[in-house]
Scaffold this motif. Structure first.
Motif, PDB file in Angstrom:
ATOM      1  N   ALA A 181      98.781 -83.604  55.778  1.00 30.08           N
ATOM      2  CA  ALA A 181      97.990 -84.459  54.884  1.00 30.08           C
ATOM      3  C   ALA A 181      98.780 -84.663  53.600  1.00 30.08           C
ATOM      4  O   ALA A 181      99.427 -83.737  53.108  1.00 30.08           O
ATOM      5  CB  ALA A 181      96.624 -83.839  54.581  1.00 30.08           C
ATOM      6  N   ASP A 182      98.720 -85.873  53.050  1.00 33.02           N
ATOM      7  CA  ASP A 182      99.429 -86.139  51.799  1.00 33.02           C
ATOM      8  C   ASP A 182      98.596 -87.078  50.933  1.00 33.02           C
ATOM      9  O   ASP A 182      97.441 -87.375  51.242  1.00 33.02           O
ATOM     10  CB  ASP A 182     100.829 -86.696  52.062  1.00 33.02           C
ATOM     11  N   GLY A 183      99.190 -87.501  49.808  1.00 34.19           N
ATOM     12  CA  GLY A 183      98.482 -88.399  48.908  1.00 34.19           C
ATOM     13  C   GLY A 183      97.556 -87.689  47.933  1.00 34.19           C
ATOM     14  O   GLY A 183      96.596 -88.278  47.431  1.00 34.19           O
ATOM     15  N   PHE A 184      97.888 -86.414  47.624  1.00 32.68           N
ATOM     16  CA  PHE A 184      97.056 -85.643  46.703  1.00 32.68           C
ATOM     17  C   PHE A 184      97.618 -85.706  45.282  1.00 32.68           C
ATOM     18  O   PHE A 184      98.830 -85.827  45.081  1.00 32.68           O
ATOM     19  CB  PHE A 184      96.968 -84.190  47.155  1.00 32.68           C
ATOM     20  N   CYS A 185      96.721 -85.560  44.317  1.00 28.71           N
ATOM     21  CA  CYS A 185      97.098 -85.625  42.908  1.00 28.71           C
ATOM     22  C   CYS A 185      97.190 -84.203  42.338  1.00 28.71           C
ATOM     23  O   CYS A 185      96.223 -83.649  41.825  1.00 28.71           O
ATOM     24  CB  CYS A 185      96.073 -86.440  42.136  1.00 28.71           C
ATOM     25  N   GLY A 186      98.387 -83.606  42.479  1.00 26.79           N
ATOM     26  CA  GLY A 186      98.594 -82.258  41.961  1.00 26.79           C
ATOM     27  C   GLY A 186      98.030 -81.195  42.878  1.00 26.79           C
ATOM     28  O   GLY A 186      97.227 -80.353  42.454  1.00 26.79           O
ATOM     29  N   TRP A 198      86.499 -76.649  57.720  1.00 28.17           N
ATOM     30  CA  TRP A 198      86.936 -77.506  56.617  1.00 28.17           C
ATOM     31  C   TRP A 198      88.013 -76.781  55.821  1.00 28.17           C
ATOM     32  O   TRP A 198      87.932 -75.566  55.618  1.00 28.17           O
ATOM     33  CB  TRP A 198      85.773 -77.848  55.684  1.00 28.17           C
ATOM     34  N   LEU A 199      88.979 -77.555  55.366  1.00 25.95           N
ATOM     35  CA  LEU A 199      90.006 -77.045  54.452  1.00 25.95           C
ATOM     36  C   LEU A 199      89.756 -77.680  53.090  1.00 25.95           C
ATOM     37  O   LEU A 199      89.738 -78.913  52.961  1.00 25.95           O
ATOM     38  CB  LEU A 199      91.403 -77.403  54.952  1.00 25.95           C
ATOM     39  N   TYR A 200      89.558 -76.824  52.087  1.00 25.61           N
ATOM     40  CA  TYR A 200      89.277 -77.284  50.729  1.00 25.61           C
ATOM     41  C   TYR A 200      90.568 -77.278  49.911  1.00 25.61           C
ATOM     42  O   TYR A 200      91.392 -76.372  50.050  1.00 25.61           O
ATOM     43  CB  TYR A 200      88.221 -76.389  50.086  1.00 25.61           C
ATOM     44  N   VAL A 201      90.720 -78.284  49.058  1.00 25.19           N
ATOM     45  CA  VAL A 201      91.988 -78.530  48.367  1.00 25.19           C
ATOM     46  C   VAL A 201      91.739 -78.769  46.884  1.00 25.19           C
ATOM     47  O   VAL A 201      90.914 -79.620  46.517  1.00 25.19           O
ATOM     48  CB  VAL A 201      92.706 -79.776  48.939  1.00 25.19           C
ATOM     49  N   VAL A 202      92.434 -78.042  46.033  1.00 26.74           N
ATOM     50  CA  VAL A 202      92.403 -78.313  44.600  1.00 26.74           C
ATOM     51  C   VAL A 202      93.391 -79.432  44.284  1.00 26.74           C
ATOM     52  O   VAL A 202      94.560 -79.359  44.656  1.00 26.74           O
ATOM     53  CB  VAL A 202      92.773 -77.062  43.779  1.00 26.74           C
ATOM     54  N   GLU A 203      92.917 -80.456  43.595  1.00 27.87           N
ATOM     55  CA  GLU A 203      93.797 -81.501  43.057  1.00 27.87           C
ATOM     56  C   GLU A 203      93.789 -81.339  41.537  1.00 27.87           C
ATOM     57  O   GLU A 203      92.929 -81.874  40.842  1.00 27.87           O
ATOM     58  CB  GLU A 203      93.327 -82.884  43.485  1.00 27.87           C
ATOM     59  N   SER A 204      94.758 -80.579  41.050  1.00 29.19           N
ATOM     60  CA  SER A 204      94.721 -80.145  39.650  1.00 29.19           C
ATOM     61  C   SER A 204      94.743 -81.303  38.664  1.00 29.19           C
ATOM     62  O   SER A 204      93.945 -81.345  37.726  1.00 29.19           O
ATOM     63  CB  SER A 204      95.893 -79.199  39.362  1.00 29.19           C
ATOM     64  N   THR A 205      95.674 -82.220  38.835  1.00 31.68           N
ATOM     65  CA  THR A 205      95.767 -83.321  37.874  1.00 31.68           C
ATOM     66  C   THR A 205      94.833 -84.466  38.228  1.00 31.68           C
ATOM     67  O   THR A 205      94.703 -85.419  37.462  1.00 31.68           O
ATOM     68  CB  THR A 205      97.219 -83.825  37.764  1.00 31.68           C
ATOM     69  N   GLY A 206      94.170 -84.371  39.369  1.00 30.64           N
ATOM     70  CA  GLY A 206      93.115 -85.318  39.706  1.00 30.64           C
ATOM     71  C   GLY A 206      91.747 -84.846  39.255  1.00 30.64           C
ATOM     72  O   GLY A 206      90.754 -85.565  39.397  1.00 30.64           O
ATOM     73  N   TRP A 207      91.683 -83.592  38.751  1.00 30.33           N
ATOM     74  CA  TRP A 207      90.459 -82.996  38.235  1.00 30.33           C
ATOM     75  C   TRP A 207      89.341 -82.991  39.288  1.00 30.33           C
ATOM     76  O   TRP A 207      88.173 -83.246  38.975  1.00 30.33           O
ATOM     77  CB  TRP A 207      89.989 -83.728  36.968  1.00 30.33           C
ATOM     78  N   CYS A 208      89.680 -82.677  40.527  1.00 24.55           N
ATOM     79  CA  CYS A 208      88.647 -82.671  41.550  1.00 24.55           C
ATOM     80  C   CYS A 208      89.020 -81.723  42.688  1.00 24.55           C
ATOM     81  O   CYS A 208      90.155 -81.236  42.769  1.00 24.55           O
ATOM     82  CB  CYS A 208      88.417 -84.081  42.110  1.00 24.55           C
ATOM     83  N   ILE A 209      88.044 -81.463  43.552  1.00 25.59           N
ATOM     84  CA  ILE A 209      88.232 -80.687  44.773  1.00 25.59           C
ATOM     85  C   ILE A 209      88.015 -81.637  45.953  1.00 25.59           C
ATOM     86  O   ILE A 209      87.031 -82.382  45.980  1.00 25.59           O
ATOM     87  CB  ILE A 209      87.218 -79.525  44.872  1.00 25.59           C
ATOM     88  N   SER A 210      88.928 -81.620  46.893  1.00 25.27           N
ATOM     89  CA  SER A 210      88.770 -82.405  48.118  1.00 25.27           C
ATOM     90  C   SER A 210      88.610 -81.465  49.302  1.00 25.27           C
ATOM     91  O   SER A 210      88.879 -80.265  49.195  1.00 25.27           O
ATOM     92  CB  SER A 210      89.977 -83.322  48.340  1.00 25.27           C
ATOM     93  N   ARG A 211      88.178 -82.007  50.424  1.00 24.95           N
ATOM     94  CA  ARG A 211      88.163 -81.214  51.642  1.00 24.95           C
ATOM     95  C   ARG A 211      88.452 -82.126  52.833  1.00 24.95           C
ATOM     96  O   ARG A 211      88.222 -83.346  52.781  1.00 24.95           O
ATOM     97  CB  ARG A 211      86.830 -80.489  51.834  1.00 24.95           C
ATOM     98  N   LEU A 212      88.969 -81.508  53.904  1.00 22.26           N
ATOM     99  CA  LEU A 212      89.303 -82.232  55.112  1.00 22.26           C
ATOM    100  C   LEU A 212      88.839 -81.431  56.323  1.00 22.26           C
ATOM    101  O   LEU A 212      88.893 -80.197  56.315  1.00 22.26           O
ATOM    102  CB  LEU A 212      90.817 -82.478  55.219  1.00 22.26           C
ATOM    103  N   ARG A 213      88.413 -82.131  57.358  1.00 24.27           N
ATOM    104  CA  ARG A 213      87.984 -81.458  58.573  1.00 24.27           C
ATOM    105  C   ARG A 213      89.211 -80.985  59.356  1.00 24.27           C
ATOM    106  O   ARG A 213      90.200 -81.717  59.475  1.00 24.27           O
ATOM    107  CB  ARG A 213      87.130 -82.383  59.438  1.00 24.27           C
TER     108      ARG A 213
END
Length: 345
Positions: A181-186, A198-213
Motif C-alpha cells: 500500500a502506498d500514497g500515505f502522508c507521513g 484491519w491494519l491501522y496506519v498513522v499518517e503523521s503529517t496528514g494528522w489522521c489515522i487510516s486503516r485497510l482490510r
C-alpha cells in the motif's frame, strides 16, 4: 475487532494525573520506541545505535550493535567484528526468535539485531530503489514482517510542509518483499486489531489515522480514515486497549489522546504549552513549519512524545517513548492494553 461491550468506557472522564507518573531508566538517548515483555523487562531504542534493556530490578544495560564480517587476511579468512556506524533505531519489534527487527532512521535500512548485539541488514531497497525513511516494523501471527517508510522525500523534513503522499507499507513473507500500500502522508506506526482483519496506519503529517482490510495473501484493500479526518496534532505512536479505544501520542505538542470505538477524541494527558502549540498549528496550516518552530514546541514530562506501549503483569502499565527524553514516564491505566503478538506466543 477488539473486545466490544456495552459497559461504560473506562476512559470517559479519566485522565492521567501528573502526580501518578513515575519514571524508568536514566541517561537514555532518544527512547523513541518501547517494547515490553511478560517477564517485566522493558526495552527502548537508543540513539547510540542499539537497544537499552531495562530490567525489573532497576538495572539497565545498553546492547550496542556490531556487524560480523569475514575478512581476507593473508589468503585466509577470519571473523572480524566492527561497530555499526550511523545507526539510529526508530521503530522496533520482536521477530519469532525474540531478536529485534529495527527500522533504522539513520541508515534508511531494515535490520535485525540479536539480543547480544549482532546486527545484520535485511533490506536497503525494493525493486532497485532505496527504501527511504524506514520508520516502523510489525510482526503478525503468521511470522510475516510489515514495515512502514515515512517518505522518500530528501531531505525528509521537507515532507512536513509539502505533505508529499510518498509514504508506503511493505511486507516481507515467503514470497519476498513487496509494497502492499502506498500514497500515505507521513507513514508512521502500524497496528492490527486482535483478529488481524484491519491494519491501522498513522499518517503523521496528514494528522489522521487510516486503516485497510487485510487479506490472507497480504494484500490490503478498502482504505478509509479511522476516526476524525483531522486530529488535533501530529500523531506518531498508537496502541489499542481491550475496550477498543485507540491511544495516540501527538508528537511536538506532547499530548496523549484516545479515539473511542465510536470516534470521539478524548484528551488523556496534555503537556503542551498553549503559545508554542498554537504557533505550530498555525505554521502547519500555512505549510511554513520550521526547525525553530518545532524545536520550541515540547513539554516537560515526555518531550516530543513519540510512542506508547502497554506492559506490566496485567498490561495496565503505560510506558511513553520520546525523541528528547532521557527516561521513560509510566503510569497505570484503568483498562488493559491489547496483547502484542510476542505476548501471545
Amino acid at each position: 475487532m477488539l473486545i466490544q461491550n456495552k459497559t461504560p468506557n473506562p476512559l470517559k472522564g479519566w485522565q492521567v494525573q501528573r502526580e501518578n507518573i513515575r519514571y524508568l531508566g536514566q541517561d537514555l538517548q532518544r527512547p523513541e520506541c518501547i517494547l515490553t515483555e511478560p517477564n517485566g523487562t522493558v526495552w527502548s531504542a537508543d540513539a547510540r545505535g542499539g537497544m537499552m534493556q531495562l530490567n525489573p530490578d532497576g538495572s539497565q544495560e545498553l546492547i550496542a550493535p556490531f556487524f560480523e564480517q569475514v575478512a581476507d587476511s593473508a589468503n585466509s579468512y577470519e571473523n572480524r567484528y566492527i561497530q555499526a556506524k550511523g545507526s539510529l533505531p526508530n521503530g522496533v519489534c520482536f521477530d519469532q526468535t525474540g531478536d529485534f527487527i529495527i527500522a533504522n532512521w539513520g541508515t534508511n535500512h531494515l535490520e535485525r539485531m540479536t539480543r547480544e548485539g549482532k546486527m545484520s541488514t535485511l533490506l536497503t531497497e525494493i525493486d532497485g530503489i532505496p527504501l527511504g525513511k524506514t520508520n516502523f516494523p510489525l510482526r503478525d501471527s503468521k511470522g510475516r514482517i510489515w514495515f512502514t517508510v515515512t517518505t522518500r522525500t530528501e531531505p525528509w523534513s521537507d515532507q512536513i510542509n509539502t505533505r508529499a503522499t510518498d509514504g508506503y507499507i511493505a511486507l516481507i513473507d515467503d514470497q519476498g518483499v513487496r509494497i502492499v500500500a502506498d500514497g500515505f502522508c507521513g507513514t508512521n506506526e502500524i497496528r492490527f486489531d486482535d483478529n488481524e482483519e484491519w491494519l491501522y496506519v498513522v499518517e503523521s503529517t496528514g494528522w489522521c489515522i487510516s486503516r485497510l482490510r487485510v487479506h490472507a495473501d497480504g494484500s490490503l484493500s478498502n482504505r478509509e480514515v479511522y476516526g476524525p479526518s483531522r486530529l488535533s496534532g501530529f500523531p506518531d505512536g498508537f496502541a489499542f486497549d481491550t475496550y477498543g479505544n485507540l491511544w495516540i501520542t501527538l508528537i511536538f505538542t506532547d499530548q496523549l489522546i484516545a479515539l473511542t470505538p465510536d470516534g470521539e477524541e478524548l484528551m488523556l494527558l496534555d503537556d503542551s504549552t498553549p503559545s508554542t502549540r498554537q504557533r505550530l498549528i498555525e505554521a502547519y496550516g500555512q505549510r511554513k513549519v520550521t526547525p525553530e518552530i518545532l524545536g520550541a514546541t515540547q513539554g516537560s514530562i515526555c518531550p516530543w512524545m513519540a510512542s506508547l506501549s502497554f506492559g506490566g503483569k496485567d498490561l495496565k502499565t503505560v510506558y511513553l517513548g520520546s525523541l528528547r527524553g532521557t527516561r521513560i514516564p509510566y503510569f497505570e491505566s484503568p483498562v488493559a492494553g491489547q496483547k502484542m503478538i510476542h505476548w501471545k506466543s
